[in-house]
Design an enzyme around this catalytic site. Structure first.
Site, mmCIF file in Angstrom:
data_model
loop_
_atom_site.group_PDB
_atom_site.id
_atom_site.type_symbol
_atom_site.label_atom_id
_atom_site.label_comp_id
_atom_site.label_asym_id
_atom_site.label_seq_id
_atom_site.Cartn_x
_atom_site.Cartn_y
_atom_site.Cartn_z
ATOM 1 N N LYS A 1 0.820 -1.223 0.000
ATOM 2 C CA LYS A 1 0.000 0.000 0.000
ATOM 3 C C LYS A 1 0.846 1.262 0.000
ATOM 4 O O LYS A 1 2.031 1.248 0.333
ATOM 5 C CB LYS A 1 -0.976 -0.037 1.180
ATOM 6 C CG LYS A 1 -2.142 -0.999 0.888
ATOM 7 C CD LYS A 1 -3.311 -0.835 1.782
ATOM 8 C CE LYS A 1 -4.446 -1.755 1.307
ATOM 9 N NZ LYS A 1 -5.500 -1.907 2.297
ATOM 10 N N ARG B 1 -3.682 -9.929 4.846
ATOM 11 C CA ARG B 1 -4.102 -9.995 3.436
ATOM 12 C C ARG B 1 -2.928 -9.495 2.603
ATOM 13 O O ARG B 1 -2.547 -8.329 2.722
ATOM 14 C CB ARG B 1 -5.347 -9.117 3.239
ATOM 15 C CG ARG B 1 -5.910 -9.117 1.838
ATOM 16 C CD ARG B 1 -7.160 -8.230 1.772
ATOM 17 N NE ARG B 1 -7.748 -8.241 0.440
ATOM 18 C CZ ARG B 1 -7.341 -7.458 -0.555
ATOM 19 N NH1 ARG B 1 -6.371 -6.596 -0.362
ATOM 20 N NH2 ARG B 1 -7.919 -7.536 -1.745
HETATM 21 C C1 9MG Z 1 -10.242 -5.364 -1.015
HETATM 22 N N1 9MG Z 1 -9.272 -4.803 -0.110
HETATM 23 C C2 9MG Z 1 -8.255 -3.959 -0.415
HETATM 24 N N2 9MG Z 1 -7.568 -3.635 0.682
HETATM 25 C C3 9MG Z 1 -8.161 -4.291 1.715
HETATM 26 C C4 9MG Z 1 -7.935 -4.362 3.081
HETATM 27 O O1 9MG Z 1 -6.968 -3.657 3.649
HETATM 28 N N3 9MG Z 1 -8.728 -5.145 3.840
HETATM 29 C C5 9MG Z 1 -9.750 -5.842 3.272
HETATM 30 N N4 9MG Z 1 -10.514 -6.605 4.074
HETATM 31 N N5 9MG Z 1 -10.026 -5.804 1.957
HETATM 32 C C6 9MG Z 1 -9.245 -5.039 1.205
#
Ligand code: 9MG
Length: 275
Positions: free
Chosen positions: A219, A253
């Protein structure tokens, strides 16, 4: 425990959710997996690399992204969900649309990952009518405009209170607590300072009793901290994942599953040895 349809996860160790974006404009791997065969190959690779869940999304959520028509999202996501679920993969589907949620669940999805925390009319009912897990994420604003001067009084308390209220609404609607995860939504209507405060205080969210999912992989906050471009943020992403887990995240994630699994293996061994 986190119950997601036919998959039940033991949260004694952190889980890894691998990202597959089936979109032409996602912020880091945009366009690369638009082709269905390539998306499937990527999802299988993430599974083989050790992902506990594979998160499939057909609508970009990056800052500035424009919405996608329901029919397009269904066409991108559902065939992939069907194939992966039939292979026994625990598939999360990243969507805000109730019709996509219902179709994904019918196709075998195990989790709905909703950056809108089931706010769309009919979304909570769609999940409640099933036995899948759900990730409730905090977002201030909408992807198209959310990074235009987001402001909070106490970002940690506001995000925690929002997520606790959404989780409580889910329980009231018939979604068992064991099916719910919460997520502060790093980068979704937050500045670098907000993201760092949330990451530093992730334990405050974990104290709600719901498993916390942290999505920091590649990010822009990591780019701001390191000066690296999106394709050059692996070390920063690994550091962020470990920092999140050390502060109580139950699920990370990530794009780079193999590297994250290795990093967590070392971190977990050290933690066990220290106890
Ligand atoms: C779809 N998406 C993109 N970034 C995300 C994040 O930080 N958390 C979750 N749950 N979905 C995300």
């Amino acid at each position: 425990m986190l119950r997601c349809g036919r998959h039940t996860f033991d949260l004694a160790r952190p889980l890894v959710m691998g990202i597959v974006n089936v979109t032409p404009d996602s912020f880091s791997d945009g366009g690369r997996y638009l082709d269905a065969a390539r998306a499937l190959a990527q999802a299988r690779r993430l599974r083989d690399d050790g992902a506990d869940l594979v998160d499939v999304g057909g609508e970009s959520t990056r800052p500035g992204a424009t919405p996608v028509a329901e029919a397009d999202e269904l066409a991108r996501v559902i065939p992939l969900v069907e194939t992966l679920a039939a292979e026994g993969v625990a598939v999360a589907v990243d969507t805000r649309k109730p019709a996509v949620m219902r179709a994904a669940i019918a196709a075998g999805a195990s989790m709905i990952n909703d950056i809108g925390a089931l706010a769309a009319p009919g979304a909570m009912e769609a999940v409640a009518a099933s036995d899948v897990g759900v990730c409730l994420m905090h977002m201030r604003g909408e992807p198209r405009t959310m990074q235009k001067a987001p402001a909070y009084g106490d970002v940690v308390a506001e995000v925690r209170d929002f997520l606790a209220a959404r989780a409580q609404a889910c329980v009231a609607a018939g979604i068992a607590r064991e099916r719910i995860a919460i997520d502060p939504g790093f980068g979704f209507g937050k500045t670098l300072a907000h993201n760092l405060e949330l990451l530093h205080s992730l334990g405050t969210l974990a104290a709600t009793g719901y498993p916390v999912l942290a999505g920091l992989s590649r990010k822009s906050s990591l780019g701001e901290l390191t000066g690296r471009s999106v394709d050059d943020r692996l070390p920063a992403s690994l550091a962020a994942a470990l920092a999140a887990v050390a502060r109580g995240a139950a699920i990370v994630r990530v794009h780079d599953v193999r590297e994250t699994v290795d990093a967590l293996a070392v971190w977990s061994a050290v933690e066990r040895g220290a106890r």
